[in-house]
Structures are given as structure tokens and as C-alpha cells.
Motif scaffolding. Structure first.
Motif, PDB file in Angstrom:
ATOM      1  N   LYS A  44     -10.921  -8.165  -3.715  1.00 58.11           N
ATOM      2  CA  LYS A  44     -12.216  -8.858  -3.693  1.00 58.11           C
ATOM      3  C   LYS A  44     -13.195  -8.265  -4.703  1.00 58.11           C
ATOM      4  N   SER A  45     -13.066  -6.969  -4.985  1.00 55.76           N
ATOM      5  CA  SER A  45     -13.969  -6.326  -5.946  1.00 55.76           C
ATOM      6  C   SER A  45     -13.517  -6.547  -7.390  1.00 55.76           C
ATOM      7  N   GLY A  46     -12.321  -7.116  -7.565  1.00 55.44           N
ATOM      8  CA  GLY A  46     -11.822  -7.398  -8.902  1.00 55.44           C
ATOM      9  C   GLY A  46     -11.129  -6.228  -9.570  1.00 55.44           C
ATOM     10  N   VAL A  47     -10.972  -5.127  -8.854  1.00 54.75           N
ATOM     11  CA  VAL A  47     -10.303  -3.957  -9.436  1.00 54.75           C
ATOM     12  C   VAL A  47      -8.830  -4.275  -9.715  1.00 54.75           C
ATOM     13  N   LEU A  48      -8.182  -4.970  -8.781  1.00 56.51           N
ATOM     14  CA  LEU A  48      -6.787  -5.397  -8.938  1.00 56.51           C
ATOM     15  C   LEU A  48      -6.655  -6.861  -8.542  1.00 56.51           C
ATOM     16  N   ARG A  49      -5.566  -7.496  -9.003  1.00 55.60           N
ATOM     17  CA  ARG A  49      -5.241  -8.848  -8.598  1.00 55.60           C
ATOM     18  C   ARG A  49      -4.198  -8.808  -7.491  1.00 55.60           C
ATOM     19  N   ALA A  50      -4.204  -9.822  -6.640  1.00 51.75           N
ATOM     20  CA  ALA A  50      -3.251  -9.863  -5.527  1.00 51.75           C
ATOM     21  C   ALA A  50      -1.817  -9.795  -6.020  1.00 51.75           C
ATOM     22  N   GLY A  51      -1.525 -10.426  -7.141  1.00 54.39           N
ATOM     23  CA  GLY A  51      -0.166 -10.444  -7.682  1.00 54.39           C
ATOM     24  C   GLY A  51       0.332  -9.079  -8.110  1.00 54.39           C
ATOM     25  N   GLN A  52      -0.584  -8.149  -8.389  1.00 53.83           N
ATOM     26  CA  GLN A  52      -0.183  -6.809  -8.800  1.00 53.83           C
ATOM     27  C   GLN A  52       0.402  -5.989  -7.660  1.00 53.83           C
ATOM     28  N   SER A  53       0.267  -6.486  -6.439  1.00 54.14           N
ATOM     29  CA  SER A  53       0.846  -5.788  -5.296  1.00 54.14           C
ATOM     30  C   SER A  53       2.372  -5.797  -5.338  1.00 54.14           C
ATOM     31  N   LYS A  54       2.956  -6.715  -6.125  1.00 54.65           N
ATOM     32  CA  LYS A  54       4.421  -6.789  -6.224  1.00 54.65           C
ATOM     33  C   LYS A  54       5.005  -5.483  -6.763  1.00 54.65           C
ATOM     34  N   SER A  55       4.305  -4.863  -7.707  1.00 53.11           N
ATOM     35  CA  SER A  55       4.776  -3.583  -8.258  1.00 53.11           C
ATOM     36  C   SER A  55       4.791  -2.504  -7.181  1.00 53.11           C
ATOM     37  N   LEU A  56       3.757  -2.507  -6.335  1.00 51.46           N
ATOM     38  CA  LEU A  56       3.711  -1.547  -5.233  1.00 51.46           C
ATOM     39  C   LEU A  56       4.841  -1.813  -4.239  1.00 51.46           C
ATOM     40  N   SER A  57       5.176  -3.088  -4.027  1.00 50.69           N
ATOM     41  CA  SER A  57       6.259  -3.448  -3.118  1.00 50.69           C
ATOM     42  C   SER A  57       7.582  -2.855  -3.590  1.00 50.69           C
TER      43      SER A  57
ATOM     44  N   MET B  62       0.347  -1.039   4.110  1.00 49.80           N
ATOM     45  CA  MET B  62      -0.823  -1.750   4.612  1.00 49.80           C
ATOM     46  C   MET B  62      -1.753  -2.179   3.475  1.00 49.80           C
ATOM     47  N   ILE B  63      -1.859  -1.365   2.432  1.00 50.09           N
ATOM     48  CA  ILE B  63      -2.682  -1.730   1.277  1.00 50.09           C
ATOM     49  C   ILE B  63      -2.103  -2.965   0.589  1.00 50.09           C
ATOM     50  N   ILE B  64      -0.770  -3.024   0.493  1.00 55.59           N
ATOM     51  CA  ILE B  64      -0.111  -4.204  -0.087  1.00 55.59           C
ATOM     52  C   ILE B  64      -0.450  -5.449   0.736  1.00 55.59           C
ATOM     53  N   THR B  65      -0.357  -5.319   2.058  1.00 57.46           N
ATOM     54  CA  THR B  65      -0.696  -6.449   2.934  1.00 57.46           C
ATOM     55  C   THR B  65      -2.146  -6.877   2.722  1.00 57.46           C
ATOM     56  N   GLY B  66      -3.036  -5.897   2.617  1.00 60.51           N
ATOM     57  CA  GLY B  66      -4.446  -6.194   2.390  1.00 60.51           C
ATOM     58  C   GLY B  66      -4.678  -6.898   1.066  1.00 60.51           C
ATOM     59  N   MET B  67      -3.961  -6.496   0.025  1.00 57.52           N
ATOM     60  CA  MET B  67      -4.094  -7.133  -1.287  1.00 57.52           C
ATOM     61  C   MET B  67      -3.651  -8.593  -1.228  1.00 57.52           C
ATOM     62  N   LEU B  68      -2.570  -8.862  -0.490  1.00 61.25           N
ATOM     63  CA  LEU B  68      -2.099 -10.240  -0.349  1.00 61.25           C
ATOM     64  C   LEU B  68      -3.121 -11.093   0.407  1.00 61.25           C
TER      65      LEU B  68
ATOM     66  N   ILE C 214      -5.574  -1.853   5.554  1.00 59.84           N
ATOM     67  CA  ILE C 214      -5.523  -3.252   5.116  1.00 59.84           C
ATOM     68  C   ILE C 214      -6.841  -3.646   4.461  1.00 59.84           C
ATOM     69  N   LEU C 215      -7.956  -3.179   5.059  1.00 53.97           N
ATOM     70  CA  LEU C 215      -9.283  -3.464   4.506  1.00 53.97           C
ATOM     71  C   LEU C 215      -9.419  -2.895   3.093  1.00 53.97           C
ATOM     72  N   MET C 216      -8.856  -1.714   2.855  1.00 53.30           N
ATOM     73  CA  MET C 216      -8.892  -1.128   1.517  1.00 53.30           C
ATOM     74  C   MET C 216      -8.208  -2.036   0.507  1.00 53.30           C
ATOM     75  N   GLY C 217      -7.057  -2.580   0.888  1.00 53.60           N
ATOM     76  CA  GLY C 217      -6.339  -3.488   0.001  1.00 53.60           C
ATOM     77  C   GLY C 217      -7.134  -4.750  -0.278  1.00 53.60           C
ATOM     78  N   ILE C 218      -7.779  -5.278   0.759  1.00 46.40           N
ATOM     79  CA  ILE C 218      -8.617  -6.476   0.591  1.00 46.40           C
ATOM     80  C   ILE C 218      -9.761  -6.193  -0.375  1.00 46.40           C
ATOM     81  N   LEU C 219     -10.402  -5.032  -0.204  1.00 46.32           N
ATOM     82  CA  LEU C 219     -11.540  -4.674  -1.065  1.00 46.32           C
ATOM     83  C   LEU C 219     -11.115  -4.495  -2.517  1.00 46.32           C
ATOM     84  N   LEU C 220      -9.901  -3.967  -2.744  1.00 43.80           N
ATOM     85  CA  LEU C 220      -9.404  -3.807  -4.114  1.00 43.80           C
ATOM     86  C   LEU C 220      -9.355  -5.153  -4.830  1.00 43.80           C
TER      87      LEU C 220
END
Length: 306
Positions: free
Chosen positions: A26-39, A199-205, A18-24
Motif C-alpha cells: 500500500k505504501s508503494g515500497v513493493l508491488r504485490a507481484g514481487q512476493s513471488k520471489s519471496l515465495s 505471513m509477509i507474502i500473504t500480506g503483500m498478496l 500480514i499487516l506489514m506485508g500489506i503496508l509494504l
């Protein structure tokens, strides 16, 4: 005690993911909305592979009977969760996200690694019985609740890739058909992604939300109590007084697997479905994270009581 220790280790690993997803985010590498594709990848590729891989075991009469017991236990457990949640919903005026978060557990992400580590891969098939029942309900009842639909489209249900995977897995098991080694290796590799990617998706959200917004969901603690304490306690009592364990030589272990699957945190799949169907995915992910935090205490405790 071994199960409790493995549970703790697995939960810590989930939090790191989950922390990895949050860091993605917070660091600006990805946007939270992009997690929808992973879903979409999880729901339509990874989960079908998980189901098919679970059924790729040797057919024996003992396994068949154990699978039937696990299936019976899964049906009983889900009936309990549906009925209790319906009563709680009327009393507490629960919304769609709250209802599906309380009913559906994160069994696919948490139970498979635990069962594999403690009991061995040959026991995973019994956890797949619970997952099959849950998947059927997720794509019928769960989808209906989130979309506000009355009833379901039978054609859409039967042609859903997850339902096809369930039927295919059962047919392959009953006919004792093993996938070619290259195909089985591919399915196994993809299925192993289910925990990390969810868990990465959850972290991104979570990474896309402010702490103020997370704290603002006051009812999350009530939903956590329902999901992690009240409903598991009711299921525990029913399993103990039912006498189901006497129906199979390994009945106690098979029921333990079913019980473990039912006491996991709120399903991350419902967060992904909430994203896809335009519901409050942020709230669903908060419930998922808080119940995952609490399960560090509740799951080992419930196992010890069992």
C-alpha cells in the motif's frame, strides 16, 4: 489453557506480520507481484532448513518410538483429510485451490513456535513428523492438483530440495550425526524465518487486492468451515477412539502435537505454490487469511475439547 493462550498470542503476531506485508504494498515500497520471489525463497531455502533443524536432536529409543507414533498419526490424519476432501469436492465441485487449501494446513508456521514455547524444543521433532508427511504430499498430490497433472514424475519428486531435506534430516537423526555448530546455527537462523516471511507474502498478496475482490470470494466461508471445523472434528473423533495414545508413555502429548498441526489455518505454502504454478494465488491467500482469523476461536476450542 496455557496452549490456548499461546495460540492466541501467536495468531496475533501472525496478523501483525500480514499487516506489514500489506503496508509494504500500500505504501508503494513493493508491488504485490514481487512476493513471488519471496515465495521461491520460502519453498526452496527456508522450508528445507526447518526440516533439517527439527531432526537435530539427540537420538534415544523413546524419541524414536515417539517419532514413529507421530508419523503414524500424521499418516492417519492426512488420509482422513484426503478422503473427506475428495467426498466434499464431489459434492461441492471444488476447484484446485479450494481442494489443496482444505487439505493442507499451516502447520510449519504455527506449530513450531507453539510447541517450542509450551513444551520445549525437544518436542519439535514430533511436529516435524507431521510436516514431513505433509511436505511429501504437497510436492506429489498437491503439486499434481495445482498443475492438473496425472500422476507424478518420480525423478522430480526425489530430487526436489524439500524431499532431499526430509531424507537428509532422517539420515542425520538415525546415524546420530550433528551438524557443525556454525552450520547448525545458520540452519536454525534461516528456519526461524518461516513464519514471518510466509505471513509477509500473504500480506503483500492481500495488499494488491481490493476489498471488493476479497469479499467477492463467496465460497471462502464454506472452505473455512471445512478446513477449521468439519475436518478437525472428524480427526478429533478418530484420534480419541483409535487408542493410539496408549502406544507410548507420552502418547497424549504426541497426539496433541499432531492434532494441533492438523487444525491450523490453510497452508500459506499453497498460496506460494499457486503463485509459482500460475493458479489463483489471490483466492488461496484469502482462504489463508480468513481461516487464520477464524482459528482464533476454533483452535483453542478444539484443544479444550481434546
Amino acid at each position: 489453557m496455557e496452549v490456548a493462550i499461546l495460540l492466541l498470542n501467536q495468531i496475533v503476531q501472525l496478523f501483525l506480520m500480514i499487516l506489514m506485508g500489506i503496508l509494504l504494498v500500500k505504501s508503494g515500497v513493493l508491488r504485490a507481484g514481487q512476493s513471488k520471489s519471496l515465495s521461491v525463497v520460502v519453498l526452496y531455502i527456508v522450508m528445507p532448513c526447518v526440516i533439517i533443524h527439527a531432526f537435530q536432536v539427540d537420538y534415544t529409543k523413546e524419541i524414536r518410538n515417539g517419532l514413529l507414533l507421530a508419523l503414524l498419526a500424521a499418516v492417519i490424519i492426512h488420509l482422513i483429510m484426503l478422503l473427506v476432501t475428495e467426498v466434499l469436492s464431489r459434492l461441492c465441485h471444488m476447484d484446485a485451490v479450494e481442494k489443496v487449501s482444505v487439505i493442507y494446513s499451516n502447520s510449519g508456521n504455527l506449530i513450531i513456535p507453539i510447541v517450542t514455547g509450551v513444551l520445549g524444543e525437544e518436542w519439535v521433532i514430533y511436529s516435524s513428523a507431521f510436516m514431513c508427511v505433509q511436505l511429501i504430499l504437497m510436492w506429489t498430490h498437491g503439486k499434481s492438483v495445482l498443475c492438473g497433472e496425472k500422476g507424478g514424475d518420480l525423478k522430480k519428486i526425489l530430487t526436489n530440495v524439500n524431499m532431499i531435506a526430509i531424507l537428509l534430516g532422517i539420515v542425520l537423526f538415525l546415524l546420530r550425526i550433528k551438524l557443525p555448530s556454525i552450520l547448525e546455527g545458520t540452519v536454525a537462523s534461516v528456519s526461524s524465518m518461516v513464519g514471518p516471511i510466509s505471513m509477509i507474502i500473504t500480506g503483500m498478496l492481500i495488499g494488491g487486492m481490493s476489498l471488493k475482490k476479497i469479499v467477492g470470494y463467496h465460497r471462502v466461508w464454506l472452505m473455512t468451515f471445512f478446513r477449521m471445523i468439519l475436518i478437525p472434528a472428524i480427526i478429533l473423533i478418530v484420534l480419541k477412539v483409535s487408542g493410539l495414545s496408549g502406544l507410548h508413555p507420552d502418547g497424549d502429548t504426541i497426539l496433541l502435537i499432531s492434532f494441533l498441526a492438523s487444525i491450523t489455518p490453510a497452508a500459506s505454502t499453497m498460496t506460494q505454490m499457486a503463485q509459482i504454478y500460475g493458479k489463483d494465488a489471490d483466492y488461496a491467500s484469502v482462504i489463508n487469511v480468513v481461516t487464520t482469523v477464524v482459528c482464533i476461536i476454533t483452535m483453542p476450542l478444539m484443544v479444550l475439547i481434546y
